[in-house]
Design a protein around this motif. Structure first.
Motif, PDB file in Angstrom:
ATOM      1  N   ILE A  97       0.815  -1.050   0.192  1.00 30.55           N
ATOM      2  CA  ILE A  97      -0.042   0.022  -0.011  1.00 30.55           C
ATOM      3  C   ILE A  97       0.734   1.395   0.029  1.00 30.55           C
ATOM      4  CG2 ILE A  97      -1.746   1.452   1.266  1.00 30.55           C
ATOM      5  CD1 ILE A  97      -2.877  -1.452   0.147  1.00 30.55           C
ATOM      6  N   GLU A  98       0.610   2.091  -0.887  1.00 31.72           N
ATOM      7  CA  GLU A  98       1.427   3.429  -1.123  1.00 31.72           C
ATOM      8  C   GLU A  98       0.803   4.126   0.393  1.00 31.72           C
ATOM      9  OE1 GLU A  98       1.500   7.523  -3.454  1.00 31.72           O
ATOM     10  OE2 GLU A  98       0.839   5.872  -4.477  1.00 31.72           O
ATOM     11  N   PRO A  99       1.835   4.666   0.991  1.00 30.49           N
ATOM     12  CA  PRO A  99       1.645   5.589   2.404  1.00 30.49           C
ATOM     13  C   PRO A  99       1.043   6.713   1.870  1.00 30.49           C
ATOM     14  CG  PRO A  99       3.952   5.015   2.262  1.00 30.49           C
ATOM     15  CD  PRO A  99       3.334   4.364   1.103  1.00 30.49           C
ATOM     16  N   ARG A 100      -0.070   7.060   2.735  1.00 30.22           N
ATOM     17  CA  ARG A 100      -0.812   8.372   2.230  1.00 30.22           C
ATOM     18  C   ARG A 100      -1.579   8.638   3.714  1.00 30.22           C
ATOM     19  NH1 ARG A 100      -4.958   8.652  -1.938  1.00 30.22           N
ATOM     20  NH2 ARG A 100      -4.163  10.869  -1.849  1.00 30.22           N
ATOM     21  N   CYS A 101      -1.458   9.925   4.171  1.00 27.73           N
ATOM     22  CA  CYS A 101      -2.080  10.269   5.426  1.00 27.73           C
ATOM     23  C   CYS A 101      -3.522  10.003   5.563  1.00 27.73           C
ATOM     24  CB  CYS A 101      -1.726  11.827   5.647  1.00 27.73           C
ATOM     25  SG  CYS A 101       0.267  12.180   5.985  1.00 27.73           S
ATOM     26  N   ALA A 102      -4.140  10.104   4.360  1.00 27.22           N
ATOM     27  CA  ALA A 102      -5.515   9.863   4.286  1.00 27.22           C
ATOM     28  C   ALA A 102      -6.120   8.532   4.681  1.00 27.22           C
ATOM     29  CB  ALA A 102      -6.040   9.711   2.912  1.00 27.22           C
ATOM     30  N   TYR A 103      -5.207   7.536   4.925  1.00 29.52           N
ATOM     31  CA  TYR A 103      -5.694   6.228   5.779  1.00 29.52           C
ATOM     32  C   TYR A 103      -4.355   5.863   6.682  1.00 29.52           C
ATOM     33  CZ  TYR A 103      -3.739   4.926   1.105  1.00 29.52           C
ATOM     34  OH  TYR A 103      -3.079   4.782  -0.040  1.00 29.52           O
ATOM     35  N   CYS A 104      -3.952   6.748   7.608  1.00 34.16           N
ATOM     36  CA  CYS A 104      -3.056   6.619   8.590  1.00 34.16           C
ATOM     37  C   CYS A 104      -3.810   6.599   9.800  1.00 34.16           C
ATOM     38  CB  CYS A 104      -1.987   7.814   8.655  1.00 34.16           C
ATOM     39  SG  CYS A 104      -0.772   7.578  10.047  1.00 34.16           S
ATOM     40  N   THR A 105      -3.499   5.894  10.924  1.00 32.60           N
ATOM     41  CA  THR A 105      -4.124   5.580  12.003  1.00 32.60           C
ATOM     42  C   THR A 105      -3.932   6.834  13.015  1.00 32.60           C
ATOM     43  OG1 THR A 105      -2.087   4.619  13.285  1.00 32.60           O
ATOM     44  CG2 THR A 105      -4.155   3.094  12.281  1.00 32.60           C
ATOM     45  N   ARG A 106      -2.891   7.751  12.793  1.00 31.12           N
ATOM     46  CA  ARG A 106      -2.676   9.034  13.449  1.00 31.12           C
ATOM     47  C   ARG A 106      -3.280  10.114  12.811  1.00 31.12           C
ATOM     48  NH1 ARG A 106       2.581   7.793  16.297  1.00 31.12           N
ATOM     49  NH2 ARG A 106       3.188   5.426  15.398  1.00 31.12           N
ATOM     50  N   SER A 107      -4.112   9.825  11.957  1.00 31.28           N
ATOM     51  CA  SER A 107      -4.865  11.145  11.151  1.00 31.28           C
ATOM     52  C   SER A 107      -6.322  11.204  11.329  1.00 31.28           C
ATOM     53  CB  SER A 107      -4.405  11.332   9.798  1.00 31.28           C
ATOM     54  OG  SER A 107      -4.959  10.009   8.958  1.00 31.28           O
ATOM     55  N   SER A 160      -1.890  17.914   3.817  1.00 33.32           N
ATOM     56  CA  SER A 160      -2.217  17.272   2.598  1.00 33.32           C
ATOM     57  C   SER A 160      -2.632  15.795   2.900  1.00 33.32           C
ATOM     58  CB  SER A 160      -1.515  17.261   1.321  1.00 33.32           C
ATOM     59  OG  SER A 160      -1.874  16.819   0.367  1.00 33.32           O
ATOM     60  N   ALA A 161      -3.748  15.179   2.412  1.00 36.51           N
ATOM     61  CA  ALA A 161      -4.173  13.996   2.594  1.00 36.51           C
ATOM     62  C   ALA A 161      -3.252  12.959   1.800  1.00 36.51           C
ATOM     63  CB  ALA A 161      -5.542  13.657   2.068  1.00 36.51           C
ATOM     64  N   GLY A 162      -2.535  13.504   0.742  1.00 34.64           N
ATOM     65  CA  GLY A 162      -1.389  12.566  -0.162  1.00 34.64           C
ATOM     66  C   GLY A 162      -0.279  12.479   0.327  1.00 34.64           C
ATOM     67  N   SER A 163       0.088  13.376   1.405  1.00 39.80           N
ATOM     68  CA  SER A 163       1.476  13.261   2.039  1.00 39.80           C
ATOM     69  C   SER A 163       1.332  12.087   2.970  1.00 39.80           C
ATOM     70  CB  SER A 163       1.771  14.744   2.699  1.00 39.80           C
ATOM     71  OG  SER A 163       1.155  14.968   3.693  1.00 39.80           O
ATOM     72  N   HIS A 164       2.788  11.956   3.367  1.00 35.96           N
ATOM     73  CA  HIS A 164       3.117  10.777   4.448  1.00 35.96           C
ATOM     74  C   HIS A 164       4.219  11.280   5.212  1.00 35.96           C
ATOM     75  CE1 HIS A 164       5.399   9.247   1.266  1.00 35.96           C
ATOM     76  NE2 HIS A 164       6.103   8.713   2.289  1.00 35.96           N
ATOM     77  N   CYS A 165       4.597  10.657   6.425  1.00 39.62           N
ATOM     78  CA  CYS A 165       5.880  11.028   7.051  1.00 39.62           C
ATOM     79  C   CYS A 165       6.386   9.446   7.626  1.00 39.62           C
ATOM     80  CB  CYS A 165       5.740  11.628   8.245  1.00 39.62           C
ATOM     81  SG  CYS A 165       4.490  11.164   9.514  1.00 39.62           S
ATOM     82  N   ARG A 166       7.399   9.194   8.387  1.00 36.63           N
ATOM     83  CA  ARG A 166       8.019   8.356   8.814  1.00 36.63           C
ATOM     84  C   ARG A 166       7.079   7.625   9.855  1.00 36.63           C
ATOM     85  NH1 ARG A 166      14.005   9.187  10.599  1.00 36.63           N
ATOM     86  NH2 ARG A 166      13.222  11.160  11.090  1.00 36.63           N
ATOM     87  N   ALA A 167       6.224   8.410  10.309  1.00 42.57           N
ATOM     88  CA  ALA A 167       5.257   7.942  11.538  1.00 42.57           C
ATOM     89  C   ALA A 167       4.004   6.914  11.228  1.00 42.57           C
ATOM     90  CB  ALA A 167       4.996   8.856  12.588  1.00 42.57           C
ATOM     91  N   PHE A 168       4.107   6.790   9.691  1.00 47.12           N
ATOM     92  CA  PHE A 168       2.916   6.290   9.039  1.00 47.12           C
ATOM     93  C   PHE A 168       2.647   5.035   9.537  1.00 47.12           C
ATOM     94  CE2 PHE A 168       0.805   3.546   5.828  1.00 47.12           C
ATOM     95  CZ  PHE A 168      -0.198   4.164   5.510  1.00 47.12           C
ATOM     96  N   ARG A 169       1.273   4.806   9.885  1.00 43.56           N
ATOM     97  CA  ARG A 169       0.816   3.431  10.308  1.00 43.56           C
ATOM     98  C   ARG A 169      -0.569   3.256   9.644  1.00 43.56           C
ATOM     99  NH1 ARG A 169       0.794   2.758  16.941  1.00 43.56           N
ATOM    100  NH2 ARG A 169       2.148   1.261  16.688  1.00 43.56           N
ATOM    101  N   TYR A 170      -0.519   2.151   8.795  1.00 42.24           N
ATOM    102  CA  TYR A 170      -1.651   1.889   7.925  1.00 42.24           C
ATOM    103  C   TYR A 170      -3.050   1.329   8.939  1.00 42.24           C
ATOM    104  CZ  TYR A 170      -4.229  -0.765   4.524  1.00 42.24           C
ATOM    105  OH  TYR A 170      -5.268  -0.977   3.463  1.00 42.24           O
ATOM    106  N   ASP A 171      -4.042   1.956   8.556  1.00 43.86           N
ATOM    107  CA  ASP A 171      -5.390   1.711   9.060  1.00 43.86           C
ATOM    108  C   ASP A 171      -6.341   1.046   7.841  1.00 43.86           C
ATOM    109  OD1 ASP A 171      -7.788   1.288  10.199  1.00 43.86           O
ATOM    110  OD2 ASP A 171      -7.948   3.471  10.969  1.00 43.86           O
ATOM    111  N   PRO A 172      -6.513  -0.371   7.790  1.00 44.48           N
ATOM    112  CA  PRO A 172      -7.370  -0.719   6.536  1.00 44.48           C
ATOM    113  C   PRO A 172      -8.968  -0.092   6.678  1.00 44.48           C
ATOM    114  CG  PRO A 172      -6.731  -2.631   8.267  1.00 44.48           C
ATOM    115  CD  PRO A 172      -6.047  -1.322   8.677  1.00 44.48           C
ATOM    116  N   LEU A 173      -9.258   0.229   7.697  1.00 47.39           N
ATOM    117  CA  LEU A 173     -10.641   0.599   7.698  1.00 47.39           C
ATOM    118  C   LEU A 173     -10.906   2.103   6.879  1.00 47.39           C
ATOM    119  CD1 LEU A 173     -11.733  -0.603  11.330  1.00 47.39           C
ATOM    120  CD2 LEU A 173     -12.208  -1.739   8.725  1.00 47.39           C
ATOM    121  N   LYS A 174      -9.959   2.825   7.106  1.00 43.96           N
ATOM    122  CA  LYS A 174      -9.842   4.137   6.322  1.00 43.96           C
ATOM    123  C   LYS A 174      -9.895   4.079   4.754  1.00 43.96           C
ATOM    124  CE  LYS A 174      -8.367   6.875  10.327  1.00 43.96           C
ATOM    125  NZ  LYS A 174      -7.376   7.945  10.635  1.00 43.96           N
ATOM    126  N   ARG A 175      -9.029   3.145   4.450  1.00 39.70           N
ATOM    127  CA  ARG A 175      -8.838   2.918   2.912  1.00 39.70           C
ATOM    128  C   ARG A 175     -10.135   2.375   2.389  1.00 39.70           C
ATOM    129  NH1 ARG A 175      -6.681  -1.036  -0.056  1.00 39.70           N
ATOM    130  NH2 ARG A 175      -5.940  -0.527  -2.054  1.00 39.70           N
TER     131      ARG A 175
END
Length: 70
Positions: free
Chosen positions: A8-18, A35-50
């Motif tokens: 999965i391409e990391p995006r802040c739109a489906y991160c647990t911290r956003s 921006s919802a399309g950006s990301h950082c090193r703290a990205f954690r994937y939340d499958p329920l947001k995607r």
């Protein structure tokens, strides 16, 4: 074809911290409003947001009645 991809391409739109503000902006716990399309090193994937892409519809316009007879 599976609905969920392995990588999965990391995006802040489906991160647990956003949290979503609008379609283009989210509030990050670490970075604030970004921006919802950006990301950082703290990205954690939340499958329920995607939302996975919708499967393509079948195109039957090129078929004839003869194709459906035995």
């Amino acid at each position: 074809m599976s609905l969920f991809q392995k990588k999965i391409e990391p995006r802040c739109a489906y991160c647990t911290r956003s949290r979503t503000l609008s379609e283009t902006e989210v509030v990050c716990e670490r970075k604030g409003v970004i921006s919802a399309g950006s990301h950082c090193r703290a990205f954690r994937y939340d499958p329920l947001k995607r939302v996975p892409p919708r499967p393509m519809k079948a195109d039957f316009t090129g078929l004839k009645d003869e194709d459906f007879t035995l």
